[in-house]
Scaffold this motif. Structure first.
Motif, PDB file in Angstrom:
ATOM      1  N   HIS A 195      50.638 -51.777  26.157  1.00 38.96           N
ATOM      2  CA  HIS A 195      49.402 -52.374  26.679  1.00 38.96           C
ATOM      3  C   HIS A 195      49.368 -52.227  28.191  1.00 38.96           C
ATOM      4  N   ALA A 246      52.300 -52.550  18.859  1.00 41.02           N
ATOM      5  CA  ALA A 246      50.870 -52.860  18.920  1.00 41.02           C
ATOM      6  C   ALA A 246      50.254 -52.169  20.124  1.00 41.02           C
ATOM      7  N   TYR A 247      49.044 -51.662  19.959  1.00 43.08           N
ATOM      8  CA  TYR A 247      48.324 -50.987  21.043  1.00 43.08           C
ATOM      9  C   TYR A 247      46.834 -51.224  20.863  1.00 43.08           C
ATOM     10  N   ASN A 248      46.036 -50.768  21.854  1.00 39.91           N
ATOM     11  CA  ASN A 248      44.590 -51.047  21.844  1.00 39.91           C
ATOM     12  C   ASN A 248      44.330 -52.536  21.607  1.00 39.91           C
ATOM     13  N   ILE A 249      44.990 -53.362  22.405  1.00 39.31           N
ATOM     14  CA  ILE A 249      44.948 -54.809  22.209  1.00 39.31           C
ATOM     15  C   ILE A 249      43.745 -55.418  22.912  1.00 39.31           C
ATOM     16  N   ASP A 250      42.998 -56.214  22.181  1.00 40.37           N
ATOM     17  CA  ASP A 250      41.876 -56.974  22.730  1.00 40.37           C
ATOM     18  C   ASP A 250      42.087 -58.427  22.306  1.00 40.37           C
ATOM     19  N   SER A 251      42.481 -59.269  23.259  1.00 36.51           N
ATOM     20  CA  SER A 251      42.861 -60.627  22.905  1.00 36.51           C
ATOM     21  C   SER A 251      42.148 -61.640  23.778  1.00 36.51           C
ATOM     22  N   SER A 256      42.519 -62.281  18.306  1.00 38.61           N
ATOM     23  CA  SER A 256      43.025 -61.006  18.804  1.00 38.61           C
ATOM     24  C   SER A 256      42.753 -59.899  17.794  1.00 38.61           C
ATOM     25  N   PHE A 258      43.943 -55.649  17.310  1.00 34.36           N
ATOM     26  CA  PHE A 258      44.816 -54.604  17.838  1.00 34.36           C
ATOM     27  C   PHE A 258      45.184 -53.644  16.725  1.00 34.36           C
ATOM     28  N   VAL A 279      50.171 -61.702  19.660  1.00 41.66           N
ATOM     29  CA  VAL A 279      50.327 -60.343  19.122  1.00 41.66           C
ATOM     30  C   VAL A 279      51.808 -60.091  18.839  1.00 41.66           C
TER      31      VAL A 279
END
Length: 455
Positions: A195, A246-251, A256, A258, A279
C-alpha cells in the motif's frame, strides 16, 4: 476418571457465570479464576480435549482477529469455543471452556479460538498446546506490565522453538513479529500489505534496530510505526515475501475494500471493518482458517456478516447524532485511528484516558501520539477519564485552541457535553480500554448498548 475437584470446579464455575450475568457483572474472568483455585489442572484438562486450538496474540487486533475467525466458523456451521468477551488471561480462557462444557458435550468436537494476552502466552502454552498461533503485531504498550517490545519478541521466539509442530501466522511487515520465526524450522505463514499511500503517515517507530545484530534497519517503504518493507544491511534479516498480501486498499470509517493475492490466485474483499489495521486482521484470520483446513475462497465467501467488536469501530445513535467508538490503547493504535479520521474536517472528538492496570499506569506515551494531526481536523475536543487533565495539557502544549477544548472527567457527562456543544452529525469517541468498558456499561444501563459479553 475425573476427580471430585474437577467436577466441583466446573459446577461452581458455571454457578459463578450465572450469578455474574444475572447481576450484570459480565462473568468473564472470575468463574475461571474460581475453578482454577479449586482444580489447578482444569484448564489443561478441558483445553486438551479440543479438536483444534488457535491462539491469537499480539499488541493490537487480537479481539477483532479472533472475532473474524469465529465469524467464519459460525457461518460454516463449525463447532467452536471462543473467549468472545475479550477476557484473554488464562482465567478468561478457562471461563469460556467451563461455560461450554457439559456432561453431554465434552468439547472433543469443538475448535478453540482464543485471544491471548501477549504476556501470558508462554504460560498458557504449558497447559494447552496450540495448533496455530497468530501474532498480529508488537507495539509499545503498558511498559509497566510488558516491558520493552523486544522482550516479548524473544519470548515468542522461544515458544516457536519449543513448538515445531505449531503453525505460526506472523506479520511479515513487522520486523519484531517476523523475527519470531526467522531461520527456524517452525511452520510459518506470513501476511502483509502492499500500500504505497500509507507511507505518508508512519508515526513513531518502536524499534529502529535489527532484532539480531542491532544494526539500523533500512526501509524501502514504511507503513505504520516500524511496520513496512525492511531489511538489515548487516546480517541480511529482511521482510519475508507474504504468503497472503493485500493491495488496492480503500479503507474508511465505515469499512474496507481491497484485493488479495494468495498462491497465485486473486480475490476482492469488502468488509465492514474500518482502517488499514483491520485489513491486517482479516489477512491473519484468513490464514488461521486456512491452517484449520478451510480454503481461502470459502473463508472469503463468509466474511460478509463480520462486524466490528464492541468499542472497536462500534457505532450507535443518540438522538440525531451518530456516535463512533474507536478503542485506542497505545501510541500505535491512536495514530492508526487519527489516520483513519485524517480525511475529515471540523470533527468533534472525545478523548477518554484512564490509567488503570489494564490501561497501563504510565500515560507518558500520550506525548508520542500525533495529536497535532487530530487537532488540525477538529472543531471541538472534549477530554475525559481519570487523566482528562493530562490529556488536555497535552493538547494545550500541542497548540490546540483552548476555546475549543472542554474537560469533563465523567465519560457519560463528557458525551452529553459534546452533543450539546457540537453542530456536527457525527461524534468520535477515542477511549482507552477501561474507559471504553466504563462508558459502555453506562450506555448499557440506558439501553443504548448491550453488555460486552453479549455483543
Amino acid at each position: 476418571m475425573r476427580s471430585l475437584r474437577f467436577y466441583t470446579g466446573v459446577l461452581l464455575g458455571k454457578l459463578a457465570i450465572r450469578l455474574s450475568r444475572l447481576f450484570r457483572f459480565g462473568g468473564t474472568s472470575f468463574p475461571g479464576k474460581l475453578a482454577l483455585s479449586i482444580y489447578p489442572s482444569i484448564l489443561k484438562d478441558l483445553g486438551g480435549r479440543l479438536r483444534f486450538k488457535a491462539f491469537i496474540t499480539g499488541t493490537n487486533g487480537k479481539t477483532t482477529t479472533a472475532r473474524v475467525i469465529a465469524g467464519i466458523l459460525e457461518s460454516l456451521g463449525i463447532d467452536y469455543v471462543h473467549n468472545r468477551a475479550g477476557a484473554n488471561l488464562p482465567r478468561g480462557v478457562c471461563t469460556s471452556l467451563i461455560e461450554r462444557y457439559s456432561f453431554n458435550d465434552d468439547l472433543s468436537g469443538a475448535s478453540g479460538i482464543f485471544e491471548i494476552d501477549e504476556a501470558h502466552l508462554s504460560f498458557l502454552v504449558r497447559d494447552i498446546t496450540p495448533d496455530t498461533v497468530v501474532i498480529t503485531n508488537l507495539f509499545r504498550d503498558q511498559l509497566d506490565r510488558y516491558g520493552e517490545v523486544d522482550t516479548l519478541a524473544k519470548a515468542f521466539r522461544r515458544i516457536a522453538q519449543a513448538n515445531p509442530d505449531t503453525t505460526f501466522i506472523v506479520n511479515a511487515d513487522d520486523p519484531l513479529v517476523s523475527s519470531v520465526t526467522y531461520n527456524l524450522p517452525a511452520k510459518a505463514l506470513y501476511f502483509g500489505i502492499d500500500h504505497r499511500d500509507e507511507e505518508t503517515f508512519s508515526g513513531i517507530a518502536d524499534i529502529k534496530s535489527c532484532p539480531f545484530c542491532d544494526e539500523t534497519l533500512m526501509y524501502s517503504r514504511r507503513y505504520m510505526g516500524h511496520q513496512g518493507i525492511f531489511e538489515c544491511p548487516a546480517c541480511g534479516f529482511k521482510r519475508r515475501e507474504p504468503d497472503i498480501v493485500a493491495y488496492n486498499i480503500d479503507s474508511g470509517i465505515e469499512g474496507s475494500s481491497f484485493n488479495i493475492s494468495f498462491k497465485g490466485k486473486r480475490f476482492h474483499i469488502e468488509v465492514r471493518l474500518p482502517g488499514i489495521y483491520n485489513v491486517y486482521n482479516v489477512l491473519s484470520a484468513l490464514l488461521a482458517c486456512y491452517s484449520m483446513g478451510i480454503p481461502i475462497e470459502t473463508s472469503i465467501e463468509n466474511l460478509a456478516g463480520i462486524r466490528t467488536a464492541f468499542g472497536r469501530g462500534e457505532r450507535f445513535n443518540l438522538g440525531s447524532k451518530s456516535i463512533y467508538m474507536l478503542l485506542a490503547k497505545n501510541p500505535a493504535s491512536f495514530n492508526e485511528i487519527i489516520q483513519l479520521l485524517s480525511d475529515r474536517n471540523g470533527i468533534t472528538v472525545i478523548l477518554i484516558i484512564n490509567d488503570n492496570i489494564q490501561d497501563g499506569t504510565d500515560v507518558s506515551w500520550l506525548w508520542d501520539v500525533n495529536f497535532e494531526i487530530l487537532m488540525e481536523r477538529s472543531s471541538l475536543i472534549v477530554t475525559s477519564g481519570r487523566r482528562a487533565y493530562d490529556m488536555a495539557l497535552r493538547l494545550k502544549y500541542g497548540g490546540f485552541d483552548t476555546s475549543r477544548l472542554l474537560v469533563e472527567e465523567d465519560s457519560l457527562k463528557a458525551l452529553n457535553l459534546a452533543i450539546e456543544n457540537s453542530d456536527k452529525d457525527e461524534i468520535y469517541i477515542i477511549p482507552t480500554y477501561t474507559a471504553m468498558l466504563e462508558l459502555r456499561k453506562k450506555l448499557e444501563s440506558l439501553g443504548i448498548t448491550k453488555g460486552f459479553w453479549e455483543d
